[in-house]
Design a protein around this motif. Structure first.
Motif, mmCIF file in Angstrom:
data_model
loop_
_atom_site.group_PDB
_atom_site.id
_atom_site.type_symbol
_atom_site.label_atom_id
_atom_site.label_comp_id
_atom_site.label_asym_id
_atom_site.label_seq_id
_atom_site.Cartn_x
_atom_site.Cartn_y
_atom_site.Cartn_z
ATOM 1 N N VAL A 86 -2.769 1.001 2.905
ATOM 2 C CA VAL A 86 -3.146 1.415 4.335
ATOM 3 C C VAL A 86 -3.166 2.669 4.472
ATOM 4 C CG1 VAL A 86 -2.549 0.901 6.568
ATOM 5 C CG2 VAL A 86 -2.846 -0.983 4.920
ATOM 6 N N ASN A 89 -5.892 4.505 2.583
ATOM 7 C CA ASN A 89 -7.022 4.345 3.506
ATOM 8 C C ASN A 89 -7.254 5.176 4.658
ATOM 9 O OD1 ASN A 89 -7.518 2.339 1.533
ATOM 10 N ND2 ASN A 89 -6.894 0.618 3.084
ATOM 11 N N SER A 90 -6.500 5.475 5.307
ATOM 12 C CA SER A 90 -6.513 6.164 6.537
ATOM 13 C C SER A 90 -6.750 7.532 6.286
ATOM 14 C CB SER A 90 -5.266 5.836 7.600
ATOM 15 O OG SER A 90 -5.235 4.699 8.066
ATOM 16 N N ASN A 235 -7.790 -7.238 4.477
ATOM 17 C CA ASN A 235 -6.640 -6.510 4.337
ATOM 18 C C ASN A 235 -6.390 -5.098 3.591
ATOM 19 O OD1 ASN A 235 -5.867 -8.521 6.405
ATOM 20 N ND2 ASN A 235 -4.602 -9.349 4.979
ATOM 21 N N PHE A 238 -7.810 -2.127 5.424
ATOM 22 C CA PHE A 238 -7.303 -1.687 6.957
ATOM 23 C C PHE A 238 -6.869 -0.292 7.025
ATOM 24 C CE2 PHE A 238 -5.958 -6.407 8.345
ATOM 25 C CZ PHE A 238 -7.302 -6.501 8.620
ATOM 26 N N THR A 239 -7.127 0.218 8.145
ATOM 27 C CA THR A 239 -6.447 1.530 8.454
ATOM 28 C C THR A 239 -5.141 1.127 9.033
ATOM 29 O OG1 THR A 239 -7.665 1.562 10.720
ATOM 30 C CG2 THR A 239 -8.644 2.745 8.761
ATOM 31 N N ALA A 243 -3.645 -2.235 10.644
ATOM 32 C CA ALA A 243 -2.941 -2.921 10.043
ATOM 33 C C ALA A 243 -1.544 -3.253 10.741
ATOM 34 C CB ALA A 243 -2.117 -2.178 8.815
#
Length: 291
Positions: A86, A89-90, A235, A238-239, A243
Motif C-alpha cells: 500500500v 502504491n501511494s 486491496n 489501495f492507497t 487502506a
C-alpha cells in the motif's frame, strides 16, 4: 534651558518604550508557543499512540510515553492490508501525479501568462470555475467515464482526472506573469526556440513557485481519499487513506494498527515539506504577484 529639559525628556521616552516593547515581545512569544504546542501535541500523541495497543490507547489518563506494541501494530497492518504494498502504491501514484500534473500546470500557466490568443481570459475564467465547483459534483460523470474506458481499478484512473488542477494553473500563471516580457523577447531575437526559451529562461526563476506547486500536488494526491476509494477495487492497489479506512469495522477497530499506519503515512509528507520548505513561502508569495 531648552537643552536641559529636552535630554531628560528623551531619556524618559526611551525608558517608557522599553517595558512596552518587552511586554509585546513576551506576549508574541507566548502566543507562538501556544500555537506551536497546539500543532505539535497531536502529532506527538499520534507517534506515542502508534506504539501502544488498542486497549492502552483508551486508558485514563492516556499514555504519554512510548509503548512496546509498535512491532505488533506493524505486523497487524501487514497481515490485514499488505501495508508495505500500500505504501509503495501511494508513493508511486503521488510521485507520478506530482511530475505529470506539475508539467501540465506549468505549461498551462505559462500559456495563460505569456501568450495572447483569442478567448484567453474566458478560457482562464472557465479553469478558475474549478476552484468553486465541489469535487463531489464531478464524481458520477468521472466514474461513468472511467467505466466506459475500462479504467476502473487502474492507476491512470486515479491520476489522470486531476492533472489540470485549477489551483496549480493559477499559481503558475501568477508567478510567470511577473517575468518581464522583454526577457522573453530578447531570447527570441537571439534565435531561441519556444521550447528552449521555456526551459532555459522561464523555468530557472520559477524554482520557488515550482517547489510550492510540487508540495501542494504531492500532498493533494497523497491525502486524496474519495476518488481512489471509488475507482480502486482491489486491496492490492489501495492507497494509504483507502487502506486505513478499511481497518475501521462496525463492531471492532484495531486502533493501534490504524494509528501506526497514520503515523507512517505522515513521514513522506514531512520529508517533502522539510526538503522544499526554503522555497515554499517564497513560491506562494510569487503566486500572489499581480500583473
Amino acid at each position: 534651558m531648552t537643552t536641559s529639559t529636552t535630554g531628560p525628556t528623551r531619556a524618559r521616552a526611551r525608558g517608557s518604550r522599553r517595558p512596552r516593547t518587552m511586554g509585546n515581545s513576551i506576549l508574541l512569544t507566548s502566543g507562538l508557543a501556544i500555537v506551536l504546542a497546539a500543532v505539535l501535541v497531536p502529532f506527538y500523541w499520534l507517534v506515542i499512540a502508534s506504539t501502544h495497543s488498542s486497549q492502552e490507547i483508551f486508558d485514563s489518563p492516556p499514555p504519554l510515553l512510548p509503548g512496546g506494541h509498535l512491532t505488533e501494530n506493524l505486523s497487524s497492518l501487514q497481515e490485514t492490508v499488505s501495508f508495505g504494498q500500500v505504501v509503495l502504491n501511494s508513493l508511486f501514484i503521488a510521485v507520478l501525479y506530482t511530475v505529470c500534473a506539475g508539467v501540465v500546470c506549468t505549461l498551462a500557466g505559462y500559456a495563460f501568462a505569456k501568450y495572447s490568443f483569442k478567448g484567453r481570459e474566458a478560457l482562464f475564467g472557465l479553469v478558475m470555475l474549478g476552484l468553486v465547483i465541489p469535487n463531489q459534483v464531478t464524481l458520477v460523470p468521472l466514474f461513468k467515464l472511467m467505466a466506459d474506458l475500462e479504467w476502473l481499478n487502474t492507476y491512470q484512473a486515479v491520476i489522470l482526472p486531476n492533472l489540470a488542477l485549477p489551483f496549480g494553473i493559477f499559481l503558475m500563471r501568477q508567478s510567470m506573469g511577473a517575468l518581464p516580457d522583454e526577457l522573453l523577447d530578447s531570447g527570441r531575437m537571439d534565435g531561441c526556440g519556444e521550447f528552449r526559451l521555456f526551459v532555459k529562461i522561464v523555468l530557472p526563476p520559477m524554482k520557488p513557485a515550482l517547489a510550492a506547486l510540487g508540495i501542494f500536488l504531492f500532498l493533494f494526491q497523497w491525502n486524496d481519499f474519495i476518488w481512489p476509494l471509488i475507482v480502486l477495487r482491489d486491496n492490492a492497489s489501495f492507497t494509504i487513506p483507502v487502506a486505513l479506512a478499511s481497518l475501521q469495522g462496525v463492531d471492532d477497530t484495531d486502533y493501534g494498527a490504524l494509528l501506526t499506519g497514520t503515523a507512517v503515512a505522515a513521514i513522506p509528507m514531512a520529508i517533502v515539506f522539510l526538503a522544499l520548505q526554503r522555497h515554499f513561502v517564497s513560491g506562494l508569495l510569487a503566486g500572489a504577484v499581480k500583473e
